[in-house]
Write an enzyme that holds these catalytic residues in place. Structure first.
Site, PDB file in Angstrom:
ATOM      1  N   ARG A 177      69.946  11.577  40.866  1.00 41.91           N
ATOM      2  CA  ARG A 177      70.782  12.598  41.503  1.00 41.91           C
ATOM      3  C   ARG A 177      70.548  12.643  43.007  1.00 41.91           C
ATOM      4  NH1 ARG A 177      72.018  11.592  37.374  1.00 41.91           N
ATOM      5  NH2 ARG A 177      72.477  12.867  35.533  1.00 41.91           N
ATOM      6  N   SER A 250      75.920  21.142  35.356  1.00 38.28           N
ATOM      7  CA  SER A 250      74.464  21.309  35.298  1.00 38.28           C
ATOM      8  C   SER A 250      73.951  21.779  36.656  1.00 38.28           C
ATOM      9  CB  SER A 250      73.791  19.991  34.917  1.00 38.28           C
ATOM     10  OG  SER A 250      74.183  19.579  33.628  1.00 38.28           O
ATOM     11  N   GLU A 346      70.910  21.148  41.536  1.00 38.72           N
ATOM     12  CA  GLU A 346      71.747  19.974  41.794  1.00 38.72           C
ATOM     13  C   GLU A 346      72.779  20.232  42.886  1.00 38.72           C
ATOM     14  OE1 GLU A 346      73.611  17.602  38.909  1.00 38.72           O
ATOM     15  OE2 GLU A 346      71.956  17.662  37.476  1.00 38.72           O
TER      16      GLU A 346
END
Length: 353
Positions: A177, A250, A346
């Site tokens: 990520r 998420s 995130e």
């Protein structure tokens, strides 16, 4: 870092005229947000004008589909949304199709087009919200596949340098990520197009437990279409539709820990969900950690945790950035106190100024 500059095309510079814009519909969390100065980038020839315009503002905020951002109530700066269109096959060889998509293309729409055309390899990434241009920034991933696994190259606009730059995987510095772009000054780069190397022959990636359990994939040789359909079905069952319930997918990364830390946690929490990584570390299931702390389905003010997926924070109606971040901080605190692990968000949190 080695990057190659793309020769500039001789074409007229398209003008940009900033206007005020309500951004509530430009972010999937549905947060109330206002931009006094907003422009839409619909063609590459507008990028030189953006470079000329940006220094007049305190900050430049580059938006894609708004699916991985937390926007403040008001943005003191220039907001540029990338809407560049286009998908095309640019090359093929014995072991790969090379497919290019412009940054403004909807990610799921692009994945669907690839499956429809027999350009297989992205089906595990179906139904991820957002645009193609935002995908490399986050190095999106799901169900055993990351963008980096299928990446060929991209073309990005250097806003301060006023030039197009070609970047390969080494220059993008992909990690979990993460990428080169997440470590640059916000607004320094605008991705224009991304190219993908899609494998020939194709092999399904079915390592993820949810896919292994899916009835439609019980056959000996599942097709890419079957994997795509299964991923869509699983995501629809587990995750809320942003068009119905405001969310950013998420909200936390799955934390990575070394083998010793994982073993110590297993001794205290035998049900700990973890996944081994190639480097010997383990990825802990952040959703499980949050759920075990009792947060699934709970609400804090106008923000809440989804009742089916503890990784997803939702807008219960009228939430602003401060509500989402207060909820995130409360969850982080509980998880860290119980497990000694710090959860990392995130989404990009855009500052008001």
């Amino acid at each position: 870092m080695s990057m190659s500059t793309v020769p500039a095309c001789i074409e007229p510079v398209a003008p940009l005229a900033p206007q005020a814009q309500d951004l509530r519909c430009f972010n999937t969390l549905g947060l109330a947000s206002h931009a006094p100065a907003f422009v839409a980038l619909t063609e590459p020839s507008q990028l030189p004008a953006l470079s000329a315009l940006a220094p007049r503002f305190r900050q430049l905020v580059v938006l894609g589909g708004g699916s991985n951002v937390v926007l403040p109530a008001s943005i003191d700066g220039l907001v540029a949304q990338v809407r560049l269109p286009g998908v095309r096959l640019v090359g093929q060889c014995a072991d790969a199709w090379v497919v290019e998509a412009a940054a403004g293309e909807n990610w799921h729409g692009f994945v669907t087009a690839c499956v429809d055309n027999g350009w297989d390899g992205l089906e595990n990434l179906a139904l991820i919200p957002g645009t193609v241009g935002a995908a490399p920034v986050q190095n999106i991933g799901a169900y055993g596949v990351e963008l980096a696994d299928r990446f060929h190259s991209l073309t990005a606009w250097d806003v301060k340098g006023g030039r197009w730059v070609e970047m390969g995987a080494a220059e993008c510095r992909f990690a979990y990520r993460d990428s080169f772009f997440k470590h640059q000054e916000p607004g320094a780069w605008v991705i224009g197009s991304v190219r993908f190397a899609l494998p020939r022959p194709w092999q399904p990636v079915l390592d993820y437990p949810d896919l292994q359990r899916h009835a439609a994939l019980d056959g000996a040789a599942p097709t890419a279409r079957a994997v795509y359909d299964a991923v869509c079905a699983i995501r629809r069952a587990k995750l809320p539709d942003p068009a119905v319930v405001g969310n950013a997918g998420s909200f936390f990364k799955n934390p990575l820990v070394d083998a010793g830390t994982r073993q110590a946690l297993l001794g205290r929490f035998p049900g700990l969900v973890s996944y081994p990584q190639p480097d010997g570390r383990y990825k802990l299931a952040a959703g499980w950690l949050i759920d075990q702390c009792g947060w699934k389905g709970r609400q804090l003010g106008a923000a809440g945790v989804h009742d089916r997926q503890a990784l997803v924070l939702v807008n219960r109606g009228g939430a602003q950035a401060r509500d989402i971040m207060a909820l995130a901080a409360a969850i982080q605190g509980d998880v860290e106190r119980r497990y000694g692990v710090r959860l990392e968000p995130e989404p990009v949190v855009v500052p008001a100024r």
